[in-house]
Write a protein that holds these residues in place. Structure first.
Motif, mmCIF file in Angstrom:
data_model
loop_
_atom_site.group_PDB
_atom_site.id
_atom_site.type_symbol
_atom_site.label_atom_id
_atom_site.label_comp_id
_atom_site.label_asym_id
_atom_site.label_seq_id
_atom_site.Cartn_x
_atom_site.Cartn_y
_atom_site.Cartn_z
ATOM 1 N N LEU A 52 -8.840 7.224 -13.320
ATOM 2 C CA LEU A 52 -7.495 7.821 -12.964
ATOM 3 C C LEU A 52 -7.103 6.903 -11.542
ATOM 4 O O LEU A 52 -7.831 6.940 -10.711
ATOM 5 N N PHE A 53 -5.614 7.173 -11.389
ATOM 6 C CA PHE A 53 -5.051 6.678 -10.228
ATOM 7 C C PHE A 53 -4.257 7.574 -9.724
ATOM 8 O O PHE A 53 -3.093 7.960 -10.407
ATOM 9 N N ILE A 54 -4.280 8.209 -8.656
ATOM 10 C CA ILE A 54 -3.378 9.142 -8.261
ATOM 11 C C ILE A 54 -2.814 8.788 -6.808
ATOM 12 O O ILE A 54 -3.158 8.101 -6.110
ATOM 13 N N PHE A 55 -1.190 8.748 -7.113
ATOM 14 C CA PHE A 55 -0.329 8.408 -5.994
ATOM 15 C C PHE A 55 0.222 9.384 -5.286
ATOM 16 O O PHE A 55 0.622 10.538 -6.072
ATOM 17 N N ASN A 56 0.477 9.454 -3.908
ATOM 18 C CA ASN A 56 1.457 10.385 -3.240
ATOM 19 C C ASN A 56 2.833 10.030 -3.289
ATOM 20 O O ASN A 56 3.070 9.200 -4.239
ATOM 21 N N ALA A 57 3.826 10.837 -2.776
ATOM 22 C CA ALA A 57 4.928 10.794 -2.896
ATOM 23 C C ALA A 57 5.661 9.429 -2.335
ATOM 24 O O ALA A 57 6.549 8.983 -2.758
ATOM 25 N N LYS A 58 4.699 8.896 -1.326
ATOM 26 C CA LYS A 58 5.410 7.668 -0.778
ATOM 27 C C LYS A 58 4.802 6.555 -1.658
ATOM 28 O O LYS A 58 5.026 5.265 -1.225
ATOM 29 N N GLY A 59 4.125 6.604 -2.762
ATOM 30 C CA GLY A 59 3.868 5.522 -3.539
ATOM 31 C C GLY A 59 2.335 4.989 -3.161
ATOM 32 O O GLY A 59 1.955 4.027 -3.729
ATOM 33 N N GLU A 60 1.738 5.761 -2.341
ATOM 34 C CA GLU A 60 0.258 5.101 -1.733
ATOM 35 C C GLU A 60 -0.508 5.733 -2.783
ATOM 36 O O GLU A 60 -0.740 6.700 -3.284
ATOM 37 N N LEU A 61 -1.758 4.663 -3.060
ATOM 38 C CA LEU A 61 -2.753 4.967 -3.917
ATOM 39 C C LEU A 61 -3.815 5.717 -3.007
ATOM 40 O O LEU A 61 -4.342 5.295 -2.055
ATOM 41 N N LEU A 62 -4.425 6.802 -3.754
ATOM 42 C CA LEU A 62 -5.654 7.474 -3.203
ATOM 43 C C LEU A 62 -6.902 6.718 -3.594
ATOM 44 O O LEU A 62 -7.165 6.725 -4.818
ATOM 45 N N LEU A 63 -7.722 5.952 -2.693
ATOM 46 C CA LEU A 63 -8.706 5.605 -2.970
ATOM 47 C C LEU A 63 -9.953 6.164 -2.400
ATOM 48 O O LEU A 63 -10.080 6.836 -1.784
ATOM 49 N N GLN A 64 -11.076 6.242 -3.419
ATOM 50 C CA GLN A 64 -12.318 6.780 -2.889
ATOM 51 C C GLN A 64 -13.378 5.393 -2.685
ATOM 52 O O GLN A 64 -13.270 4.446 -3.370
ATOM 53 N N GLN A 65 -14.203 5.977 -1.700
ATOM 54 C CA GLN A 65 -15.408 4.998 -1.455
ATOM 55 C C GLN A 65 -16.705 6.031 -2.196
ATOM 56 O O GLN A 65 -16.771 7.156 -2.001
ATOM 57 N N ARG A 184 0.987 -5.822 -12.827
ATOM 58 C CA ARG A 184 1.639 -6.606 -13.813
ATOM 59 C C ARG A 184 2.419 -5.712 -14.762
ATOM 60 O O ARG A 184 3.651 -6.190 -14.941
ATOM 61 N N ASP A 185 1.958 -4.866 -15.272
ATOM 62 C CA ASP A 185 2.668 -4.185 -16.258
ATOM 63 C C ASP A 185 3.251 -2.651 -16.263
ATOM 64 O O ASP A 185 3.863 -2.127 -17.201
ATOM 65 N N HIS A 186 2.861 -1.951 -15.050
ATOM 66 C CA HIS A 186 2.948 -0.665 -14.823
ATOM 67 C C HIS A 186 3.691 -0.325 -13.613
ATOM 68 O O HIS A 186 3.298 0.363 -12.855
ATOM 69 N N ALA A 187 4.525 -1.310 -13.057
ATOM 70 C CA ALA A 187 5.162 -1.145 -11.606
ATOM 71 C C ALA A 187 5.707 0.191 -11.411
ATOM 72 O O ALA A 187 6.043 0.766 -10.053
ATOM 73 N N GLU A 188 6.308 0.987 -12.480
ATOM 74 C CA GLU A 188 6.915 2.389 -12.419
ATOM 75 C C GLU A 188 6.058 3.329 -11.847
ATOM 76 O O GLU A 188 6.706 4.008 -11.155
ATOM 77 N N VAL A 189 4.775 3.087 -11.813
ATOM 78 C CA VAL A 189 3.857 4.081 -11.349
ATOM 79 C C VAL A 189 3.616 4.138 -9.967
ATOM 80 O O VAL A 189 3.222 4.937 -9.241
ATOM 81 N N LEU A 190 4.145 2.839 -9.297
ATOM 82 C CA LEU A 190 4.136 2.731 -7.790
ATOM 83 C C LEU A 190 5.116 3.042 -7.131
ATOM 84 O O LEU A 190 5.103 2.769 -5.987
ATOM 85 N N GLU A 191 6.204 3.540 -7.896
ATOM 86 C CA GLU A 191 7.573 3.657 -7.121
ATOM 87 C C GLU A 191 7.428 5.027 -6.126
ATOM 88 O O GLU A 191 6.707 5.982 -6.716
ATOM 89 N N PRO A 192 7.841 4.903 -4.959
ATOM 90 C CA PRO A 192 7.862 6.370 -4.235
ATOM 91 C C PRO A 192 8.824 7.370 -5.090
ATOM 92 O O PRO A 192 9.334 6.984 -5.649
ATOM 93 N N LEU A 193 8.418 8.416 -4.971
ATOM 94 C CA LEU A 193 9.431 9.672 -5.503
ATOM 95 C C LEU A 193 10.584 9.919 -4.518
ATOM 96 O O LEU A 193 10.719 9.619 -3.481
#
Length: 193
Positions: A52-65, A184-193
């Protein structure tokens, strides 16, 4: 950006060596079941998983260690959440269950793709998974399960690209594969809201 984390109860164990995972063939057809510990021995036995890849409204990815107590890739940085559906559990139920168990988050999740990989951690253990990848959004504060996660941070896509290029050994192997395909294939999920 490292986050000030709220912790869940440290006694909340959500992952078990004897939980029954779903074994699959290369076409993702169920062929049996095996306990989690055995499925990861040696070169691993192919089983169903998800990331699972969860992004915030700014388009930043939440990483876990990953927590230091993890058998495979402890302390490595990875995508927001990853795990396995259990025997008799739908993927839809599993992805939402695990997001809540690890991070106390809820999100609408969009299926992106699935892929197969094998990654050897050491002589005794490996991942060999047919992995379903999903993306979602949340700006809620995570409640970290310390048995699963030791650190969290948000990162912008370009900064993550640079960090992976400079220090690839700090990241889990499946995350690097998935991130390259998302870029490469899913740039749309990286866009800020």
């Amino acid at each position: 950006m490292a986050l000030d984390m709220e912790m869940q109860d440290a006694d909340r164990i959500v992952s078990f060596d004897d939980e029954p995972l779903v074994l699959v063939d290369e076409h993702d057809r169920e062929i049996g079941y095996m306990d989690k510990a055995s499925a990861h021995l040696g070169h691993g036995t192919l089983h169903r998983a998800f990331s699972l890849f969860i992004f915030n409204a700014k388009g930043e990815l939440l990483l876990q260690q990953r927590a230091a107590g993890k058998r495979l890739w402890p302390g490595y940085w990875s995508n927001t959440c990853c795990s396995h559906p259990r025997r008799g559990e739908t993927l839809d139920h599993a992805i939402h269950r695990r997001l809540d168990e690890e991070l106390g988050l809820k999100s609408q999740l969009q299926y992106l793709f699935k892929f197969q990989y094998q990654a050897q951690f050491d002589a005794e253990g490996a991942e060999h998974e047919l992995c379903w990848v999903y993306a979602g959004r949340s700006d809620d504060k995570a409640k970290v399960n310390p048995n699963e996660i030791s650190g969290l941070r948000y990162i912008a896509p370009d900064a993550l690209d640079a960090e992976m290029a400079a220090n690839p050994e700090a990241f889990t192997p499946w995350f690097k594969i998935e991130w390259a395909r998302i870029r490469r294939d899913h740039a749309e999920v990286l866009e800020p809201l």
